[in-house]
Structures are given as structure tokens and as C-alpha cells.
Design a protein around this motif. Structure first.
Motif, short mmCIF file in Angstrom:
data_model
loop_
_atom_site.label_atom_id
_atom_site.label_comp_id
_atom_site.label_asym_id
_atom_site.label_seq_id
_atom_site.Cartn_x
_atom_site.Cartn_y
_atom_site.Cartn_z
N ARG B 32 6.56 -3.07 -3.35
CA ARG B 32 5.14 -3.10 -3.68
C ARG B 32 4.38 -2.55 -2.48
O ARG B 32 4.61 -2.98 -1.34
CB ARG B 32 4.74 -4.55 -3.96
N ILE B 33 3.52 -1.59 -2.71
CA ILE B 33 2.80 -0.96 -1.61
C ILE B 33 1.47 -1.68 -1.40
O ILE B 33 0.46 -1.38 -2.01
CB ILE B 33 2.66 0.55 -1.85
N GLU B 34 1.53 -2.69 -0.53
CA GLU B 34 0.37 -3.53 -0.23
C GLU B 34 -0.47 -2.83 0.84
O GLU B 34 -0.05 -1.87 1.45
CB GLU B 34 0.83 -4.89 0.32
N LYS B 35 -1.64 -3.42 1.09
CA LYS B 35 -2.58 -2.83 2.05
C LYS B 35 -1.92 -2.67 3.43
O LYS B 35 -2.04 -1.63 4.07
CB LYS B 35 -3.83 -3.70 2.16
N ALA B 36 -1.24 -3.70 3.90
CA ALA B 36 -0.66 -3.66 5.24
C ALA B 36 0.86 -3.53 5.19
O ALA B 36 1.59 -4.09 5.99
CB ALA B 36 -1.05 -4.92 5.99
N TYR B 38 3.10 -0.44 4.72
CA TYR B 38 3.75 0.67 5.40
C TYR B 38 2.69 1.49 6.13
O TYR B 38 1.58 1.67 5.62
CB TYR B 38 4.50 1.56 4.40
N PRO B 39 3.04 2.01 7.30
CA PRO B 39 2.06 2.85 7.99
C PRO B 39 1.83 4.15 7.21
O PRO B 39 2.67 4.57 6.42
CB PRO B 39 2.72 3.12 9.35
#
Lengths: 306, 247
Positions: B32-36, B38-39
């Protein structure tokens, strides 16, 4: 003091030990290779270039191509054999599409190293000419077997299948799109002929598996996961075909935590997966292949238990 | 006999050596690509940047001024009144027949409050993010009644000032179009977004009606309206004339 009963028990135990113990020996002798294929996938990204805005809405802060790129790079560093696939509806949903007609979406997918995609109903939203125009920015193919574009600008711009070689493994990929009538304005799909997805998926899956000896056959689908009525879906596709191992789906924006296991015409398992929409989730399916000189698989059962 | 044995011997050797791939196992997971989570990939961000700048330039363009805050509500509201009156005015420019009314499905308007002050293109996108296209439908009076009954059941929809009716026990009564009682036999010309014209929002009966796709986006019609008002030196104002009343 050994009574008869214990003796029999011991025999039984040692014979079990012998048989199971023999497997690793055989394995070493036969030089068994395990190859891991890592399939990464998205669907219905809908022009979600940047994360959802921080406006208090349900999905705020989620997604974003630049973060997905980092994640994919990390996985590629860890895994040797990666396939990155998309199940359609690349376009429509943010002003990036309204303004630039999908140019940035296609450029980004190329930069991310997508191996293939298929066509969703919203990929017609700039017309077939609009889609054809953006494909000059694509370094990956759009795979679809049931759309006939011979009368319009998309002619010769899609392929019905592609074979990927990863190590000693051959992976065949085909694709199917949803019926446009009632879903897409006719002017946009302009003379594209919709053919039966089941017949076409079957034709290419059998060709890939039986004739081309692919070890694994994937069908990219924009039919939708399932419906309450008899409408054609990934579940219907899985149950009415053979030679397909995995359906990577889209259209219904279904978030599946793990793939659904369906059964095909031969009674064999077919995995169906879909990861919602907007690039909120990246799906990953690792397929392990054992390569040996036997008709039987040594590690298969053991691995299936884990 | 000897050759035969040799042949089978070679065949056995050959088959014994041919390697096969077996599908051993499948393991799956999701990220899941959350706000914090992955850079940001800098190279990708750089590819996006010029498009983002260009987009924001357009989205930040001021095309008009809203006189006072408009609020979305049922059965009438300042925002729904303005929205459909603007659609009526701009849709009329697309056809020669006189339009009788314009409607919009309530859920299609995506802001609850349209703030007073400068209106940017971006604000109109927030108001109407969907690429709905305007249809001009030819509806018999009896079908219009059916449509209004459906609207009555859901407590009222955005509708232009050319219509008035009452909601009585979930039905539309005292229907007036252009200040005349509805004529069940007459054909009315109606501006309706494709979503409803094609039977969406439980309007299946619309599918059997004849209509024309103007290919004009609802959002573009709103932008055109605001630009026109600005060119005439006017601010955007809502017409408070009630259209639907509950009794």
C-alpha cells in the motif's frame, strides 16, 4: 526388549524416513533449480500521477507514481526476474489527462519499466486517435486479443500476446478488453470491433501453453472481477477457459488482499487478482518454478504447505 | 534387435536428461503506497514537474468572480440553481430548438460550498471533475412526468428556473414548464448530462428516449458561462427563484 508391535512401528518409521530422506539426495543429484518469477501489477491507475490531495477525503495522501517508482526499483534490486504489468484504464481521473491527453501517463509507465499493459474502457476517452497518438511515448506493448482495430488509427498498434523469457522460464501474456457499447461513446471507439473475450483468450492461451510451451500464461483483463448477474467477468473467464494460470484484472476497482482461486475447464487452478485503483496498491505475485529432469516435482508439495 | 535396444537406450537417456519446469508454489502480497511509505524517485519527479507547472498555470487562471457563497442542497439551493441555469444558457447555444429545461444529477456536483470571490479553472474542476457530456433529449410530457416523479422521490434535483413543481407524497404535482402546465403529449427539449441520459442513477427509462450527444463537456459549459459573464462585466450570481417545493 522389543515386542512385535514396537518392531512394526520402527519399520514403519524408518521406511518413512527413508523415503522422505531420499528426496534431498535426489534433488542434489538432479541439480534442481528453483526460479522465482516476480509479477508486479497495477490496474485502473486513472491518471493518478500525484498522490491524492490532502483535502480530508478518504484517500488523501495515498498513491503517487514517484513513490511507486521507488518501490518497484527496490523490488528489482532484490529480485532477478520481474514482470511489471497493468490491466488498463491508464487514462482519465485527474486534470493531467484532460490537459495532456495521457502523454505523461504513458511516459511514466515507460520510465517505470512496465513490460506490458492492456486497454481499459477509459483508455478510449481521448478517442482511438488520441490513444494512438500517445503510444509513440510507450516502450511497452498494449496486449489485447479481442479488439479489432483494423478500421481505425489503432490499427497495428496493439498485439494479441507476447512471450517473455526469464531465465529458463517462458511466460506467455495475452489480454482481453470489455465491451464498449453502452460504456464508451461510439465516436470515441470509432469502428473498433469487440470480439468475444473468452474465445480469443482461449485461442491465444492454448497457443501459448500448448504450441509455444510457455510455463506460465497470464491474461490481462479489463472485464471486471465479478458481477451479480451473468455479465462476463474474470470469474466467468477463468471458469470457461483452460491453459490460463493467472488473470490480472481491472475495471471494477476491486481491492483484493490476496488473489482469488478459481477452477478452470480442466479442473486446474486459476488465480484472479486485482488491486483497486489509482495506484494506491501495487500487487505482487511470486511464482516459483522447479526445474529438474523428472516428470514429478520434488519441492512442489513441500512448498505448497508453507 | 541390438539396434532397437540401442535406440531405446538413447531415447531413455535423452528423456532422462530433458529438464522440465514445474510450477512449485505461488506467494502473494500487496504494497500500500501510504503518504510516508516510500521516498519519491527523483527522476520520476523531474519528469512530472514541467507538466505540473503547466497544469497549475492553467488551473490557477481566474475566469470570473462569484458574488457570494453558494451552498448545495435539496430541494433547491443557490448552487444547484446557478449550476443548472448556467447549463441551460450554454446548452441553448448548441441547438436551434428552444430548450425547455436543464437538469443535473445531485451527486454530480462535487462541492457543497462554492466560495465567494475569484473563480479559477481549478475550482470548476473541483465542482465538476467528471468528463460528463451534455445530451439534448426529446422527451414526451409523460416521460418528463416520470422523470420528475423520480426526482421528487429523491427529494429534488438541480433543475433550471424554467421548471416548477411540488413534491406531494413522493410525486411531482403542479408541474409548470415555461410557466405553462405540463402537456403529456408535447415533446420537450431537455439538456441532460450523458450519465442520466444513458440511464444512470436509476433512470433506465431514459435509455429508450431519443437524444443527441452535443459532445460538449458539462464542465466546459460552466467555464464558458463564467467567461461570458466576465466578458459582459458581470459577477456570477444565483437566481433564487424556487423550482421544487415540498408540501
Amino acid at each position: 526388549m522389543i515386542n512385535r508391535r514396537t518392531f512394526v512401528k520402527n519399520i514403519g518409521l524408518s521406511s518413512i524416513l527413508l523415503t522422505t530422506g531420499a528426496f534431498p539426495l535426489l534433488a542434489r543429484e538432479d541439480d534442481v533449480d528453483i526460479l522465482k518469477l516476480t509479477i508486479l501489477h497495477t490496474n485502473d491507475v486513472h491518471s493518478r500521477i500525484e498522490p491524492f490531495p490532502m483535502d480530508g477525503s478518504k484517500n488523501q495522501g495515498l498513491g503517487g507514481v514517484a513513490k511507486r517508482a521507488t518501490l518497484i526499483s527496490q523490488i528489482r534490486e532484490q529480485e532477478k526476474h520481474v514482470l511489471l504489468l497493468d490491466a488498463g484504464d491508464i487514462f482519465q481521473g485527474t486534470p493531467y489527462f484532460n490537459f495532456f491527453g495521457g502523454e505523461l501517463e504513458i511516459k511514466l509507465m515507460s520510465q517505470l519499466g512496465y513490460d506490458a499493459g492492456t486497454i481499459g474502457n477509459h483508455d478510449f476517452d481521448a478517442g482511438v486517435d488520441g490513444l494512438a497518438k500517445q503510444l509513440v511515448h510507450a516502450n511497452f506493448p498494449l496486449i489485447v486479443s479481442n479488439y479489432d482495430f483494423s478500421e481505425n488509427e489503432m490499427h497495428n498498434k496493439t498485439i494479441p500476446y507476447k512471450i517473455f523469457k526469464k531465465g529458463n522460464i517462458k511466460i506467455g501474456v495475452t489480454g482481453v478488453g470489455i465491451e464498449m457499447a453502452g460504456l464508451v461513446p461510439t465516436a470515441l471507439y470509432n469502428k473498433t470491433v469487440y470480439n468475444d473475450p473468452i474465445a480469443n483468450a482461449q485461442k491465444w492461451a492454448t497457443w501459448l501453453k500448448q504450441d509455444q510451451k510457455c510455463d506460465y500464461v497470464i491474461c490481462l483483463s479489463h472485464l471486471g472481477y465479478k458481477y451479480n448477474d451473468s455479465k462476463l467477468s474474470d470469474q466467468v473467464l477463468a471458469a470457461n477457459t483452460r491453459d490460463i494460470d493467472l488473470i490480472i484484472g481491472g475495471h471494477t476497482h476491486t481491492f483484493l488482499n490476496k488473489p482469488d482461486r478459481a477452477v478452470n475447464l480442466d479442473g486446474k487452478p486459476v488465480l484472479i487478482n486485482q488491486v483497486g485503483w489509482a495506484g494506491i496498491v501495487l500487487g505482487r505475485i511470486d511464482v516459483l518454478f522447479e526445474r529438474n529432469s523428472k516428470d514429478t516435482c520434488i519441492t512442489c508439495q513441500n512448498l505448497l504447505v508453507s | 534387435m541390438r539396434t532397437k535396444l540401442l535406440f531405446f537406450g538413447f531415447l531413455f537417456l535423452f528423456l532422462g536428461c530433458a529438464k522440465q519446469n514445474h510450477l512449485a508454489d505461488v506467494k502473494t502480497r500487496t504494497y500500500r503506497i501510504e503518504k510516508a511509505s516510500y521516498p519519491v524517485d527523483v527522476k520520476i519527479a523531474q519528469l512530472i514537474e514541467p507538466y505540473k507547472v503547466e497544469l497549475e498555470k492553467t488551473m490557477n487562471e481566474v475566469i470570473g468572480v462569484n458574488e457570494e457563497e453558494m451552498i448545495k442542497g435539496k430541494p433547491n439551493s443557490s448552487l444547484t440553481n446557478w449550476f443548472t441555469d448556467a447549463l441551460l444558457t450554454e446548452s441553448q447555444k448548441l441547438i436551434t430548438d428552444t430548450l425547455d429545461f436543464a437538469i443535473q444529477n445531485y451527486g454530480g456536483i462535487r462541492l457543497n460550498s462554492f466560495a465567494a470571490g475569484e473563480i479559477t479553472i481549478g475550482k470548476v474542476y473541483e465542482l465538476m471533475p467528471f468528463d460528463n457530456v451534455m445530451f439534448i433529449m426529446e422527451l414526451k410530457g409523460s416521460v418528463v412526468k416520470q422523470l420528475f416523479d423520480r426526482i421528487a422521490k429523491s427529494g429534488g434535483w438541480p433543475i433550471s428556473h424554467t421548471v416548477s413543481f411540488k413534491i406531494a407524497f413522493g410525486e411531482a404535482t403542479d408541474i409548470m414548464i415555461w410557466n405553462k402546465p405540463i402537456d403529456m403529449e408535447k415533446t420537450y427539449h431537455v439538456a441532460i448530462p450523458d450519465y442520466i441520459a444513458l440511464g444512470g442513477d436509476n433512470m433506465e427509462f431514459m435509455k429508450d428516449c431519443t437524444g443527441k450527444d452535443t459532445q460538449a463537456l458539462v464542465r466546459d459549459l460552466l467555464i464558458q458561462f463564467i467567461r461570458y459573464e466576465t466578458s459582459q462585466g458581470r459577477h456570477i450570481v444565483s437566481n433564487p427563484k424556487p423550482r421544487i417545493t415540498e408540501i
